[in-house]
Design a protein around this motif. Structure first.
Motif, short mmCIF file in Angstrom:
data_model
loop_
_atom_site.label_atom_id
_atom_site.label_comp_id
_atom_site.label_asym_id
_atom_site.label_seq_id
_atom_site.Cartn_x
_atom_site.Cartn_y
_atom_site.Cartn_z
N UNK A 61 -4.30 2.47 -6.53
CA UNK A 61 -3.81 1.51 -5.38
C UNK A 61 -4.37 0.11 -5.49
N UNK A 67 0.85 -1.27 -0.01
CA UNK A 67 -0.02 -0.07 0.06
C UNK A 67 0.92 1.45 0.04
N UNK A 68 1.92 1.08 0.76
CA UNK A 68 2.67 2.29 0.81
C UNK A 68 3.35 2.67 -0.36
N UNK A 70 1.01 3.94 -2.82
CA UNK A 70 0.68 5.46 -2.56
C UNK A 70 1.81 6.26 -3.12
#
Lengths: 293, 197
Positions: free
Chosen positions: B191, B141-142, B145
Motif C-alpha cells: 500500500x 489507499x482504497x 487496498x
C-alpha cells in the motif's frame, strides 16, 4: 546483549516485517534504539502508521447501522444479497451439471443407435427409419423447425434429436411427428416455473439507449433496478427484482425493442402461455452487451 | 480487560439464548456491528456490499447463537463469519465483473467514477487544497487496498481496523502467527509503495 551485538543490530535497517511488527508490538529495545537514530526507518514507520490511519478513516461505519441490523435480525429473515450469493453460486453450477449430463446422454444415444442399426430396420419405413448420414437430406421440414427456434425455447428432447438421427426408429412411434415437424406446439409441451434467480445476456444495438429504456421499463412496471459498473465499456450489468409475471412482461418488452436474448433461461420472450406464474419474487441479473458494428 | 470483554459477551449470549433476552443480543449488535462493517469494507472496498455482509452475518449469528458452543471467543467466531461472507461476496463480484453497486434512486455520481454515492464533509481545520489532497490520498489507499492479494487484505484489515493481536488474527484466518506477520508487513509495504508517500 553485548555492545558489539547492539552495534551490529544498529548497523543495518530492519526489513519491512520487522518494522511492521515493531509498529504493532513496540517492545524490541534494540530496534527502538536503531529507529530513534535512523531517519529512513522513522519515515517508513510513519508511513505504515499513516496507512493504518487511512484504512481506519476509509472504513468508518455508516450511521444507524446497528439499528438496521437489529431490525433485520428481529424480522428473522435474511434480506441481504450476501445470503443469495451462495445460492447463486450453487445455481451457477447447476446448468453446467445438466449440460454435462445431457451431452453424455446424447452421446450414449448416438452410440446405441449406431450399434442397433440393421439393414432390415432401415428398410422398413423410408420416412422414419433413416441412416444418420442421410437424415438431414430426407427431413428438411424438421431441420428447418429446429434451426428457426430461438435460443432457449422449450424444445422437446425428441424434437431436437430426431432430425439428427439420434433416436432408434422404433422410439419415434412415441413421438408425434406430423404436427411437430410443421413447427406447431407439441401436444405434450410442459409449463415452466421461473426460477428465483435468473441470469440473462442481451445483445443490444446501442448500450446507452438500452440502459435508458431498461430503466424506463423498470420504473413503469415497478421493478427494482440496480446498475453495476463494469470494466468492459461494451458491457453493462443490471440487477432487477420483481414478480415472475412482471419479469415475463419485461422480457417481452425488451425483445420488442429489438434486443436479442442469448440466454436459454426462462422467462423467454413470448412464452407466457407456457409459464406457470406464482407471483413469487425473482432476482433477475441482466447483462447488456453492445453489438459489434 | 480482555477477560472482562469475554465474560461480558458470554453473559450476553447466555441471556439471549437461555432467557430469550432480545436486549442482550442488541447489545452485542451495538458492540460489534461497526467492526463487522469495517472488516467487510476492508475486504470488499464497497460501502453497500459491506453493510449487506455485516447485516447478513448478524442475521446468521442471530439464528445460530443457540448452537454456539463457546470453543472460541464470540468475537473470533463472528470475525470468521464476516471474513467468509465477505470473501464469498468479493469472489462473486469478481466473477460478475462488477465491484460496486449503486441505486438508481440516487443517481448522483461523486465525480470519482467509482460509483459510490459518498459526500466527503470537509474538515474545518483543513484548507481546500489540503482537503483535496487528503481525499486523493484516501482514494489511492482504497485502490491500493483493492490491488492487494485477498490474504494480505484480510490480515491487514483485521490488524489495522480492529487491532486484533497476531494470535487472534491467526485464529480467525486459520494460519500461523508468522504467516500473519508476513502478510500484514507485505500488505502495508505494498500500500505504501502504491501511495508514493
Amino acid at each position: 546483549m553485548t555492545s558489539d551485538q547492539s552495534n551490529l543490530s544498529l548497523a543495518r535497517c530492519p526489513d519491512a516485517e520487522e518494522l511492521s511488527v515493531f509498529l504493532d508490538e513496540p517492545g524490541d529495545s534494540t530496534l527502538a534504539a536503531h529507529i530513534s537514530a535512523c531517519a529512513h526507518c522513522q519515515a517508513r514507520l510513519s508511513d505504515y502508521a499513516q496507512v493504518d490511519a487511512l484504512l481506519q478513516e476509509l472504513s468508518q461505519p455508516p450511521a444507524g447501522l446497528a439499528l438496521r441490523i437489529q431490525q433485520a435480525c428481529a424480522a428473522g429473515a435474511s434480506t441481504t444479497d450476501a445470503t443469495s450469493v451462495q445460492t447463486i453460486q450453487f445455481n451457477w453450477l447447476t446448468p453446467l451439471r445438466y449440460a454435462a449430463a445431457l451431452i453424455f446422454l446424447l452421446t450414449l444415444a448416438s452410440f446405441l443407435t449406431w450399434l442397433n442399426h440393421t439393414p432390415n430396420s432401415q428398410g422398413s419405413d423410408s420416412s422414419l427409419a433413416r441412416a444418420p448420414g442421410t437424415s438431414q437430406a430426407a427431413a428438411p421440414a424438421s431441420v428447418a423447425t429446429v434451426q428457426n427456434n430461438q435460443v432457449g425455447e422449450d424444445i422437446a428432447l425428441a424434437e431436437q434429436m430426431r432430425p439428427q438421427g439420434n433416436i432408434d426408429p422404433d422410439s419415434l412411434q412415441n413421438v408425434s411427428t406430423g404436427k411437430n415437424a410443421a413447427g406447431t406446439k407439441p401436444a405434450n409441451q410442459r409449463r415452466y416455473r421461473i426460477k428465483p434467480q435468473i441470469e440473462h445476456i442481451w445483445l443490444v444495438e446501442d448500450l446507452t439507449k438500452s440502459q435508458t429504456r431498461l430503466q424506463e421499463l423498470s420504473l413503469r412496471d415497478g421493478l427494482k433496478l440496480k446498475w453495476q459498473t463494469s470494466d468492459n465499456i461494451a458491457v453493462v450489468h443490471a440487477d432487477l427484482s420483481g414478480t415472475d409475471r412482471q419479469l415475463q412482461n419485461l422480457v417481452d418488452h425488451l425483445q420488442a425493442q429489438g434486443w436479442l436474448l442469448l440466454s436459454p433461461a426462462y422467462p423467454q420472450p413470448k412464452a407466457e402461455q407456457n409459464a406457470f406464474f406464482t407471483d413469487s419474487k425473482i432476482i433477475y441479473h441482466a447483462t447488456l452487451v453492445q453489438k459489434e458494428p | 480487560m480482555s477477560n472482562d470483554i469475554v465474560s461480558e459477551d458470554r453473559v450476553l449470549i447466555d441471556r439471549y439464548v437461555n432467557q430469550n433476552d432480545q436486549d442482550a443480543f442488541n447489545i452485542l449488535v451495538q458492540k460489534y456491528s461497526g467492526r463487522a462493517y469495517q472488516i467487510a469494507y476492508g475486504v470488499l472496498g464497497n460501502r453497500e456490499d459491506a453493510e449487506e455482509v455485516a447485516q447478513d452475518a448478524f442475521v446468521r449469528i442471530y439464528r445460530a447463537l443457540p448452537k454456539f458452543r463457546g470453543d472460541s471467543e464470540f468475537s473470533t467466531w463472528m470475525y470468521r463469519i464476516i471474513i467468509n461472507l465477505a470473501r464469498n461476496k468479493h469472489r462473486w463480484n469478481r466473477v460478475r465483473g462488477a465491484g460496486k453497486n449503486f441505486s438508481i434512486d440516487a443517481p448522483i455520481d461523486n465525480g470519482r467514477g467509482d460509483g459510490e454515492l459518498t459526500i466527503d464533509l470537509p474538515d474545518q481545520g483543513m484548507a481546500p487544497d489540503q482537503i483535496s489532497l487528503y481525499n486523493e490520498l484516501k482514494e489511492k489507499t482504497k485502490q491500493a487496498m483493492a490491488k492487494l492479494p485477498e490474504s494480505y487484505r484480510e490480515a491487514v484489515i483485521l490488524r489495522t481496523v480492529k487491532g486484533l493481536s497476531y494470535e487472534e488474527i491467526a485464529e480467525v484466518l486459520g494460519c500461523k502467527v508468522g504467516t500473519v506477520k508476513s502478510r500484514i508487513a507485505r500488505g502495508r509495504e505494498e500500500i505504501r509503495n502504491n501511495l508514493d508517500i
